[in-house]
Structures are given as structure tokens and as C-alpha cells.
Write a protein that holds these residues in place. Structure first.
Motif, PDB file in Angstrom:
ATOM      1  N   ASP A 116       0.853  -1.190   0.000  1.00 50.97           N
ATOM      2  CA  ASP A 116       0.000   0.000   0.000  1.00 50.97           C
ATOM      3  C   ASP A 116       0.890   1.242   0.000  1.00 50.97           C
ATOM      4  O   ASP A 116       1.361   1.675   1.047  1.00 50.97           O
ATOM      5  CB  ASP A 116      -0.889  -0.046   1.247  1.00 50.97           C
ATOM      6  N   THR A 117       1.140   1.815  -1.184  1.00 46.62           N
ATOM      7  CA  THR A 117       2.021   2.985  -1.274  1.00 46.62           C
ATOM      8  C   THR A 117       1.386   4.069  -2.151  1.00 46.62           C
ATOM      9  O   THR A 117       1.827   4.318  -3.270  1.00 46.62           O
ATOM     10  CB  THR A 117       3.400   2.598  -1.843  1.00 46.62           C
ATOM     11  N   PRO A 118       0.354   4.724  -1.649  1.00 46.80           N
ATOM     12  CA  PRO A 118      -0.257   5.793  -2.445  1.00 46.80           C
ATOM     13  C   PRO A 118       0.616   7.041  -2.470  1.00 46.80           C
ATOM     14  O   PRO A 118       1.365   7.310  -1.530  1.00 46.80           O
ATOM     15  CB  PRO A 118      -1.563   6.068  -1.699  1.00 46.80           C
ATOM     16  N   ILE A 119       0.523   7.785  -3.538  1.00 48.18           N
ATOM     17  CA  ILE A 119       1.048   9.149  -3.546  1.00 48.18           C
ATOM     18  C   ILE A 119       0.194   9.961  -2.572  1.00 48.18           C
ATOM     19  O   ILE A 119      -1.021   9.763  -2.469  1.00 48.18           O
ATOM     20  CB  ILE A 119       0.970   9.752  -4.963  1.00 48.18           C
ATOM     21  N   ASP A 120       0.819  10.867  -1.847  1.00 50.21           N
ATOM     22  CA  ASP A 120       0.100  11.651  -0.847  1.00 50.21           C
ATOM     23  C   ASP A 120      -1.127  12.336  -1.451  1.00 50.21           C
ATOM     24  O   ASP A 120      -1.021  13.061  -2.443  1.00 50.21           O
ATOM     25  CB  ASP A 120       1.032  12.712  -0.252  1.00 50.21           C
ATOM     26  N   GLY A 121      -2.287  12.060  -0.858  1.00 49.97           N
ATOM     27  CA  GLY A 121      -3.526  12.693  -1.286  1.00 49.97           C
ATOM     28  C   GLY A 121      -4.251  11.990  -2.411  1.00 49.97           C
ATOM     29  O   GLY A 121      -5.316  12.458  -2.840  1.00 49.97           O
ATOM     30  N   ALA A 122      -3.729  10.860  -2.895  1.00 54.67           N
ATOM     31  CA  ALA A 122      -4.307  10.228  -4.082  1.00 54.67           C
ATOM     32  C   ALA A 122      -5.798   9.933  -3.929  1.00 54.67           C
ATOM     33  O   ALA A 122      -6.609  10.296  -4.791  1.00 54.67           O
ATOM     34  CB  ALA A 122      -3.548   8.945  -4.416  1.00 54.67           C
ATOM     35  N   VAL A 123      -6.173   9.269  -2.849  1.00 55.29           N
ATOM     36  CA  VAL A 123      -7.572   8.881  -2.674  1.00 55.29           C
ATOM     37  C   VAL A 123      -8.461  10.111  -2.522  1.00 55.29           C
ATOM     38  O   VAL A 123      -9.502  10.242  -3.186  1.00 55.29           O
ATOM     39  CB  VAL A 123      -7.731   7.952  -1.454  1.00 55.29           C
ATOM     40  N   GLN A 124      -8.054  11.029  -1.663  1.00 51.80           N
ATOM     41  CA  GLN A 124      -8.877  12.209  -1.405  1.00 51.80           C
ATOM     42  C   GLN A 124      -9.026  13.077  -2.655  1.00 51.80           C
ATOM     43  O   GLN A 124     -10.098  13.644  -2.904  1.00 51.80           O
ATOM     44  CB  GLN A 124      -8.268  13.031  -0.273  1.00 51.80           C
ATOM     45  N   VAL A 125      -7.962  13.181  -3.438  1.00 50.18           N
ATOM     46  CA  VAL A 125      -8.021  14.028  -4.632  1.00 50.18           C
ATOM     47  C   VAL A 125      -8.899  13.396  -5.708  1.00 50.18           C
ATOM     48  O   VAL A 125      -9.714  14.080  -6.337  1.00 50.18           O
ATOM     49  CB  VAL A 125      -6.599  14.317  -5.157  1.00 50.18           C
ATOM     50  N   VAL A 126      -8.764  12.091  -5.917  1.00 52.41           N
ATOM     51  CA  VAL A 126      -9.638  11.432  -6.900  1.00 52.41           C
ATOM     52  C   VAL A 126     -11.097  11.552  -6.470  1.00 52.41           C
ATOM     53  O   VAL A 126     -11.980  11.875  -7.281  1.00 52.41           O
ATOM     54  CB  VAL A 126      -9.243   9.954  -7.083  1.00 52.41           C
ATOM     55  N   GLU A 127     -11.362  11.301  -5.188  1.00 52.59           N
ATOM     56  CA  GLU A 127     -12.739  11.417  -4.707  1.00 52.59           C
ATOM     57  C   GLU A 127     -13.241  12.854  -4.808  1.00 52.59           C
ATOM     58  O   GLU A 127     -14.411  13.091  -5.127  1.00 52.59           O
ATOM     59  CB  GLU A 127     -12.820  10.923  -3.263  1.00 52.59           C
ATOM     60  N   ILE A 153      -4.478   0.865  -2.598  1.00 54.77           N
ATOM     61  CA  ILE A 153      -4.428   2.233  -2.066  1.00 54.77           C
ATOM     62  C   ILE A 153      -5.820   2.817  -1.831  1.00 54.77           C
ATOM     63  O   ILE A 153      -5.958   3.991  -1.506  1.00 54.77           O
ATOM     64  CB  ILE A 153      -3.611   3.169  -2.978  1.00 54.77           C
ATOM     65  N   GLY A 154      -6.854   1.992  -1.995  1.00 51.08           N
ATOM     66  CA  GLY A 154      -8.205   2.455  -1.711  1.00 51.08           C
ATOM     67  C   GLY A 154      -8.932   3.048  -2.892  1.00 51.08           C
ATOM     68  O   GLY A 154      -9.899   3.799  -2.720  1.00 51.08           O
ATOM     69  N   LEU A 155      -8.487   2.699  -4.116  1.00 50.65           N
ATOM     70  CA  LEU A 155      -9.146   3.182  -5.329  1.00 50.65           C
ATOM     71  C   LEU A 155      -9.507   1.988  -6.220  1.00 50.65           C
ATOM     72  O   LEU A 155      -8.894   1.764  -7.266  1.00 50.65           O
ATOM     73  CB  LEU A 155      -8.231   4.152  -6.091  1.00 50.65           C
ATOM     74  N   PRO A 156     -10.494   1.188  -5.818  1.00 49.65           N
ATOM     75  CA  PRO A 156     -10.888   0.047  -6.647  1.00 49.65           C
ATOM     76  C   PRO A 156     -11.437   0.498  -7.991  1.00 49.65           C
ATOM     77  O   PRO A 156     -11.739   1.682  -8.195  1.00 49.65           O
ATOM     78  CB  PRO A 156     -11.966  -0.639  -5.803  1.00 49.65           C
ATOM     79  N   ARG A 157     -11.563  -0.439  -8.897  1.00 49.85           N
ATOM     80  CA  ARG A 157     -11.943  -0.106 -10.275  1.00 49.85           C
ATOM     81  C   ARG A 157     -13.251   0.662 -10.355  1.00 49.85           C
ATOM     82  O   ARG A 157     -13.424   1.524 -11.219  1.00 49.85           O
ATOM     83  CB  ARG A 157     -12.032  -1.391 -11.109  1.00 49.85           C
TER      84      ARG A 157
END
Length: 250
Positions: A116-127, A153-157
Motif C-alpha cells: 500500500d504505497t499511495p502518492i500523498d492525497g491520491a484517494v482524497q483528490v480522486v474522490e 491504495i483504496g481506489l478500486p476499479r
């Protein structure tokens, strides 16, 4: 376009219906993940890597990664293509065991399910983008690991309207056709989408070839190539900077 010294921007980037993303080094921190993946492989296959220093394994993988970065599209099965890349990695270490190729490939693919290695803010920014924009993915990648990366990273398809992978459709960035395919799936014109990615060649140049604006995610502040004929509409250092640019606040 670069951010002004005080952090202000000379224009807002708001007139888009869709925001489309790259994955590796844009949403998923592949650089940080790779040492974890390799340590996992070494731990699972200790006999194969006996006597190999960790630094040597990392260096061999970097060399093999560079050799296969422009490997072209998969010919035949995804697994056969993945095994070809593994074979080059092992050859860089002086390991010519064909029997080990399948085992290393299996461990490599499996490891992405738990790294689990997201770029900082990835999930919040996509959402955040998805609140008022359509979101999708266009990536040069093998499906056997790319879906695992997004899920880890919490971004399923199902976060995205589509996940378009080069090895699924037979087109790679920076070819304009893969960007145009994404627009076709959404039923929009290229000028109505913003593409966000870290690679100037693949993402900025590729999007421009399709008539699409790009946001260059450039966390290290690297200069564009000296021979660059196109420019991104905007350049950001962190993903968090994207939201106010498209009118989504922070």
C-alpha cells in the motif's frame, strides 16, 4: 505553466467535464513500492537469492526495468510477457534458472495485493474530483498488477468510470489513440478532459497529440525536456493542488 513563487496560479483550470489519471508515480508510488516487492520475493524464495546482497538485487531490477520500460505491447499472453521481463531481471543477477522464472513472476504479482504505497492525497483528490467531474484512468500497464495497485491504495476499479490499460487494448501512451479511446468511452471531446500524469513524454506529449489538456504532476520540479514542443496547461508539485484548480476546493 508553473506555480508562482507565492503559490498563486495565473489561471484556474475549471472548464472540464472529466479528469483522467495516470497511475504509476501519479496515484501509486511505484518507487517506494519496488523495494518492498523485491524484499518480499527474496524472503519467499531464499534459496534462489542465497548469497545475493539486497543492493545487488535492487540494482539488477532497476537495470531490467530500464531495459523493458519500452518493451512494446504484449504479444501473446500477459503471463508470457511478464515472464519475459522476469527472465531479464534474473539474467542481470546471473541467474539463468528457467524454473525460477515462473516462481518469481508469481511472487511479484502476488506482492502487489498487499503493498500500500499511495502518492500523498491520491484517494482524497480522486474522490474530490469525482464530486463534479467524471474520472477515469489511462495507464501503460499490465492488468495483472495494475488493478491490485489501485485496490491496495483504496481506489478500486469502480471508483472510476473506466480503467484503460495499454496491455488490455493494444495501444500505449504517448499514442493519441489511447487518450481518444478514453474520451470515446465517456462520450466527450478531448478538449473537455484534463489528463493528470507525471511523465512529460507519455502524459503531456501524449495528451496534447489527442487534443487534450494536461496537468503535469512534477513533485521534484524537474524542467521540461529541452526539445519539448508542447506544454501542460498547468504544473503541480502535489496532488492536493489539483482540487482548487478544477473548482473543487480543498
Amino acid at each position: 505553466m508553473r506555480p508562482a513563487p507565492d503559490g498563486a496560479w495565473s489561471r484556474a483550470v475549471t472548464a472540464y467535464l472529466a479528469v483522467l489519471f495516470d497511475v504509476d508515480e501519479t496515484l501509486y508510488d511505484r518507487t517506494r513500492a519496488q523495494p518492498m516487492i523485491l524484499r518480499n520475493i527474496m524472503a519467499q524464495l531464499p534459496e534462489l537469492f542465497a548469497g545475493q546482497a539486497e543492493e545487488e538485487v535492487f540494482a539488477a531490477y532497476e537495470r531490467s526495468d530500464a531495459l523493458t520500460a519500452e518493451h512494446g505491447l504484449t504479444h501473446g499472453s500477459i503471463r508470457a510477457s511478464r515472464n519475459r521481463r522476469t527472465r531479464i531481471f534474473l539474467e542481470e543477477l546471473g541467474l539463468n534458472s528457467e524454473a525460477a522464472v515462473e516462481a518469481v513472476t508469481e511472487q511479484y504479482v502476488a506482492a502487489y495485493r498487499c503493498v500500500d504505497t499511495p502518492i500523498d492525497g491520491a484517494v482524497q483528490v480522486v474522490e474530490g474530483c469525482a464530486r463534479n467531474h467524471r474520472v477515469g484512468v489511462i495507464s501503460n500497464a499490465f492488468p495483472d498488477v495494475q488493478y491490485h495497485k489501485l485496490e491496495s491504495i483504496g481506489l478500486p476499479r469502480n471508483t472510476f468510470e473506466f480503467v484503460l490499460l495499454s496491455e488490455d487494448i493494444g495501444i500505449r501512451k504517448p499514442e493519441a489513440a489511447i487518450f481518444l479511446k478514453g474520451c470515446q468511452l465517456l462520450g466527450i471531446d478531448p478538449g473537455q478532459a484534463l489528463y493528470v500524469g507525471d511523465s512529460f513524454r507519455n502524459d503531456v506529449v501524449g495528451a496534447a497529440a489527442a487534443g487534450m489538456d494536461s496537468c503535469w504532476f512534477n513533485p521534484r520540479g524537474e524542467p521540461p525536456p529541452a526539445d519539448a514542443q508542447v506544454r501542460p496547461v498547468v504544473e503541480i508539485r502535489t496532488l492536493w493542488q489539483l482540487l482548487p484548480l478544477i473548482g473543487e476546493g480543498t
